[in-house]
Design a protein around this motif. Structure first.
Motif, short mmCIF file in Angstrom:
data_model
loop_
_atom_site.label_atom_id
_atom_site.label_comp_id
_atom_site.label_asym_id
_atom_site.label_seq_id
_atom_site.Cartn_x
_atom_site.Cartn_y
_atom_site.Cartn_z
N ILE A 40 0.69 -1.18 0.03
CA ILE A 40 0.16 -0.01 0.29
C ILE A 40 1.08 1.20 0.10
O ILE A 40 0.58 2.06 -0.66
N ILE A 41 1.82 1.13 0.70
CA ILE A 41 2.94 2.35 0.83
C ILE A 41 3.48 2.64 -0.57
O ILE A 41 3.75 3.74 -1.13
N LYS A 42 3.87 1.43 -1.39
CA LYS A 42 4.66 1.43 -2.53
C LYS A 42 3.53 2.08 -3.47
O LYS A 42 3.73 3.09 -4.38
N HIS A 43 2.48 1.72 -3.45
CA HIS A 43 1.06 2.11 -4.39
C HIS A 43 1.16 3.81 -3.96
O HIS A 43 0.71 4.64 -5.23
N LEU A 44 1.07 4.18 -2.75
CA LEU A 44 0.74 5.66 -2.59
C LEU A 44 2.03 6.42 -3.25
O LEU A 44 1.75 7.62 -3.70
N GLN A 45 3.35 5.73 -2.74
CA GLN A 45 4.24 6.60 -3.70
C GLN A 45 4.36 6.64 -5.01
O GLN A 45 4.79 7.66 -5.61
N LYS A 46 3.99 5.50 -5.81
CA LYS A 46 3.85 5.75 -7.02
C LYS A 46 2.75 6.57 -7.62
O LYS A 46 2.58 7.58 -8.45
N LYS A 47 1.88 6.87 -6.93
CA LYS A 47 0.59 8.06 -6.95
C LYS A 47 1.08 9.28 -6.78
O LYS A 47 0.39 10.27 -6.79
N GLY A 48 2.36 9.45 -6.25
CA GLY A 48 2.76 10.85 -5.82
C GLY A 48 2.82 11.42 -4.38
O GLY A 48 2.94 12.28 -4.21
N PHE A 49 2.18 10.52 -3.65
CA PHE A 49 2.15 10.98 -2.19
C PHE A 49 3.82 10.52 -1.61
O PHE A 49 4.51 9.91 -2.03
N SER A 50 4.25 11.35 -0.62
CA SER A 50 5.48 11.42 0.01
C SER A 50 5.50 10.52 0.88
O SER A 50 4.46 9.91 1.52
#
Length: 123
Positions: A112-122
């Motif tokens: 989930i963290i990796k997915h959020l990082q791909k979406k542009g979340f820091s």
């Protein structure tokens, strides 16, 4: 009247309404029609807003439950962004894996963290 391709119809039912207040501060509202007949109204179960006015009239407005497909789903975890402004990470784990829950949580949150990082979340 037509709204959103659905037909709204009004059914008038005469009867008596009983309102009971329990010790737990929970109100119970029951409507008993004068001439009960099967099929007069369609049964439904749903969430909504019910108001009992001081003159004794009662109205109930059904609200649609907002359901959204998860943004990300993997293993036992899913991520969804709610329309109500709340973002959710949900874990559904079978009872027999309860002892392994800390391990499942650690392994499930990483994708989930990796997915959020791909979406542009820091980080």
């Amino acid at each position: 009247m037509k709204t959103n391709n659905k037909l709204n119809k009004t059914v008038t039912v005469n009867g008596m309404m009983a309102v009971t207040k329990s010790d737990l501060e929970m109100d119970y509202v029951q409507f008993l029609p004068d001439n009960p007949s099967i099929g007069q109204t369609d049964a439904f179960c749903g969430r909504g807003l019910g108001r009992l006015l001081s003159n004794g009239s009662f109205e109930f407005t059904r609200t649609k439950r907002l359901r959204h497909k998860p943004e990300f789903k993997g293993g036992y975890a899913s991520l969804s962004f709610g329309a109500d402004g709340n973002d959710r990470v949900t874990f559904v784990v079978p009872n027999e894996l309860r002892a392994q829950l800390p391990t499942i949580l650690r392994k499930g949150i990483c994708p989930i963290i990796k997915h959020l990082q791909k979406k542009g979340f820091s980080k």
